[in-house]
Design an enzyme around this catalytic site. Structure first.
Site, PDB file in Angstrom:
ATOM      1  N   THR A  75      16.275   7.732  -4.129  1.00  0.00           N
ATOM      2  CA  THR A  75      15.996   6.477  -2.969  1.00  0.00           C
ATOM      3  C   THR A  75      15.499   7.045  -1.701  1.00  0.00           C
ATOM      4  O   THR A  75      15.038   8.066  -1.343  1.00  0.00           O
ATOM      5  CB  THR A  75      17.234   5.445  -3.024  1.00  0.00           C
ATOM      6  OG1 THR A  75      16.662   4.333  -2.096  1.00  0.00           O
ATOM      7  CG2 THR A  75      18.370   6.160  -2.326  1.00  0.00           C
ATOM      8  N   LYS A  79      11.424   8.705  -2.537  1.00  0.00           N
ATOM      9  CA  LYS A  79      10.545   8.144  -3.661  1.00  0.00           C
ATOM     10  C   LYS A  79       9.085   8.246  -3.824  1.00  0.00           C
ATOM     11  O   LYS A  79       8.584   8.673  -4.858  1.00  0.00           O
ATOM     12  CB  LYS A  79      10.765   6.787  -3.664  1.00  0.00           C
ATOM     13  CG  LYS A  79      12.054   5.709  -3.855  1.00  0.00           C
ATOM     14  CD  LYS A  79      11.942   4.313  -3.888  1.00  0.00           C
ATOM     15  CE  LYS A  79      13.202   3.671  -3.495  1.00  0.00           C
ATOM     16  NZ  LYS A  79      13.091   2.141  -3.618  1.00  0.00           N
ATOM     17  N   ASP A 116      11.772  -0.093  -9.821  1.00  0.00           N
ATOM     18  CA  ASP A 116      11.979  -1.391  -8.892  1.00  0.00           C
ATOM     19  C   ASP A 116      11.308  -2.536  -9.233  1.00  0.00           C
ATOM     20  O   ASP A 116      11.905  -3.681  -9.101  1.00  0.00           O
ATOM     21  CB  ASP A 116      11.223  -0.789  -7.367  1.00  0.00           C
ATOM     22  CG  ASP A 116      12.186   0.229  -6.449  1.00  0.00           C
ATOM     23  OD1 ASP A 116      13.442   0.133  -6.749  1.00  0.00           O
ATOM     24  OD2 ASP A 116      11.927   0.749  -5.461  1.00  0.00           O
ATOM     25  N   GLY A 140       3.641  -8.789   1.834  1.00  0.00           N
ATOM     26  CA  GLY A 140       3.774  -7.322   1.897  1.00  0.00           C
ATOM     27  C   GLY A 140       2.863  -6.036   1.163  1.00  0.00           C
ATOM     28  O   GLY A 140       2.405  -6.931   0.310  1.00  0.00           O
ATOM     29  N   ALA A 141       2.761  -5.223   1.671  1.00  0.00           N
ATOM     30  CA  ALA A 141       2.021  -4.195   0.962  1.00  0.00           C
ATOM     31  C   ALA A 141       2.798  -2.769   1.317  1.00  0.00           C
ATOM     32  O   ALA A 141       2.083  -1.940   0.848  1.00  0.00           O
ATOM     33  CB  ALA A 141       0.676  -4.224   1.435  1.00  0.00           C
ATOM     34  N   GLY A 142       4.232  -2.797   1.293  1.00  0.00           N
ATOM     35  CA  GLY A 142       4.724  -1.700   1.703  1.00  0.00           C
ATOM     36  C   GLY A 142       5.235  -1.149   0.223  1.00  0.00           C
ATOM     37  O   GLY A 142       5.011  -1.591  -0.987  1.00  0.00           O
ATOM     38  N   GLY A 143       6.508  -0.182   0.096  1.00  0.00           N
ATOM     39  CA  GLY A 143       6.728   0.279  -0.853  1.00  0.00           C
ATOM     40  C   GLY A 143       7.371  -0.654  -1.978  1.00  0.00           C
ATOM     41  O   GLY A 143       6.988  -0.540  -3.031  1.00  0.00           O
ATOM     42  N   ALA A 144       8.231  -1.692  -1.602  1.00  0.00           N
ATOM     43  CA  ALA A 144       8.838  -2.378  -2.450  1.00  0.00           C
ATOM     44  C   ALA A 144       7.574  -3.407  -3.091  1.00  0.00           C
ATOM     45  O   ALA A 144       7.379  -3.779  -4.266  1.00  0.00           O
ATOM     46  CB  ALA A 144       9.798  -3.315  -1.811  1.00  0.00           C
ATOM     47  N   ARG A 165       0.678  -7.528   6.989  1.00  0.00           N
ATOM     48  CA  ARG A 165       0.448  -7.619   8.776  1.00  0.00           C
ATOM     49  C   ARG A 165      -0.950  -6.569   8.639  1.00  0.00           C
ATOM     50  O   ARG A 165      -1.768  -6.846   9.296  1.00  0.00           O
ATOM     51  CB  ARG A 165       1.726  -7.205   9.283  1.00  0.00           C
ATOM     52  CG  ARG A 165       1.364  -6.896  10.702  1.00  0.00           C
ATOM     53  CD  ARG A 165       2.479  -6.488  11.337  1.00  0.00           C
ATOM     54  NE  ARG A 165       3.136  -5.406  11.005  1.00  0.00           N
ATOM     55  CZ  ARG A 165       4.146  -4.664  11.456  1.00  0.00           C
ATOM     56  NH1 ARG A 165       5.036  -5.275  12.272  1.00  0.00           N
ATOM     57  NH2 ARG A 165       5.028  -3.565  10.733  1.00  0.00           N
TER      58      ARG A 165
END
Ligand code: ATR
Length: 277
Positions: A75, A79, A116, A140-144, A165
């Site tokens: 984690t 990752k 995930d 969103g466009a991050g890890g998650a 963003r």
């Protein structure tokens, strides 16, 4: 995953599993997977492997020599870095560029998987929400969000709209989705979620009191389902606003329960028919 059971006695035959993280004090996965293994009668234990980013490669090189290792969960913040330290990773983990579970095969190879997004979609399915054929709006466009976007496309959604963003990150995610799934219908858009069956917050907005909403909740309509990745608080300001609009809401927690099941299966923590445990 209810009342923790005491671990079985640790013997010379016990399979050892780790969780790699930094910081690590807050993790809940060992408690839950140890309870699961105890319930399943498996001779295994999961323990914390607290490791800093600079030492990750050294630790993994050392773990390769450990014959009693069953695998490990990975984690924050490891990752992404773990991908290149595995001998093989699944196609979806390669596309997402992240791994959160690593299994040690009988021949010592380390095989990585990213659960995930599959956990998120599995949590929706467990609540009776099948995303197949549905249009999805993802903030969103991050890890998650990356993991969830790939899992949604793999689950057969009809259309995906990404809003982030930082536009460049949304463009990059859309380009990687298009490369992996040329037929996928993916667009980048604004904070307006109207016209989508399922609306998902995949940003970290909502974790802290006073965070702005991740999307324009005034545009939500009662026929939409609004889902969260955030688990704490259970009901974020977005979900409260969606409820007030008459939408069906879906909490972040079912993702975890589903993901723990997927991890247990991938790591071989369940009793198999005919096992002598
Ligand atoms: P995680 O692994 O939890 O997804 P992350 O990869 O850092 O964490 O991604 C965080 C996401 O939340 C990103 O989509 C981020 O937007 P940017 O790509 O523009 O950074 C989004 N996010 C975080 N804080 C935000 C804010 N104040 N306003 C809008 N979006 C925000």
């Amino acid at each position: 995953m209810t009342t923790p059971l005491p671990p079985r006695e640790i013997t010379g035959l016990t399979r050892v599993y780790g969780i790699l993280a930094d910081p690590i004090h807050h993790v809940k996965t060992p408690q839950m997977l140890n309870t699961l293994m105890a319930r399943e009668g498996r001779d295994g234990v999961m323990v914390p492997f607290h490791v800093a980013s600079d030492d990750l490669a050294t630790l993994v090189a050392g773990l390769r020599a450990m014959k009693s290792l069953g695998g490990f969960v990975v984690t924050v913040p490891h990752k992404t870095a773990i991908v290149d330290l595995c001998d093989a990773v699944s196609d979806s983990a390669r596309r997402i560029g992240a791994v959160n579970t690593v299994r040690r095969e009988a021949d010592g190879r380390l095989v990585g998987e990213m659960l995930d997004g599959k956990g998120f979609v599995g949590g929706l399915l467990a609540a009776g929400i099948d995303p197949k054929g549905k249009s999805v709006y993802l903030a969103g466009a991050g890890g998650a969000a990356n993991a969830i976007a790939f899992a949604f496309v793999e689950a057969g959604i009809s259309r995906l709209t990404i809003a982030n963003r930082t536009r460049a990150k949304a463009d990059d995610l859309a380009a990687r989705l298009a490369e992996a799934f040329p037929a996928a219908n993916v667009e980048i858009d604004t904070p307006d979620p109207s016209g989508h069956d399922i609306v998902v917050n995949g940003t970290s907005l909502g974790l802290k009191d006073g965070d702005p909403l991740p999307l324009d909740a005034a545009r939500l309509a009662p026929e939409q389902i609004v889902a969260e990745v955030i688990m704490q608080p259970e009901e974020t300001a977005l979900l409260t606003a969606a409820r007030a609009k008459g939408c069906r809401i879906h909490f972040g927690k079912p993702m975890l329960a589903c993901q723990l099941d997927l991890m247990a299966d991938f790591l071989g923590m369940r009793a198999l028919a005919g096992d002598d445990k």
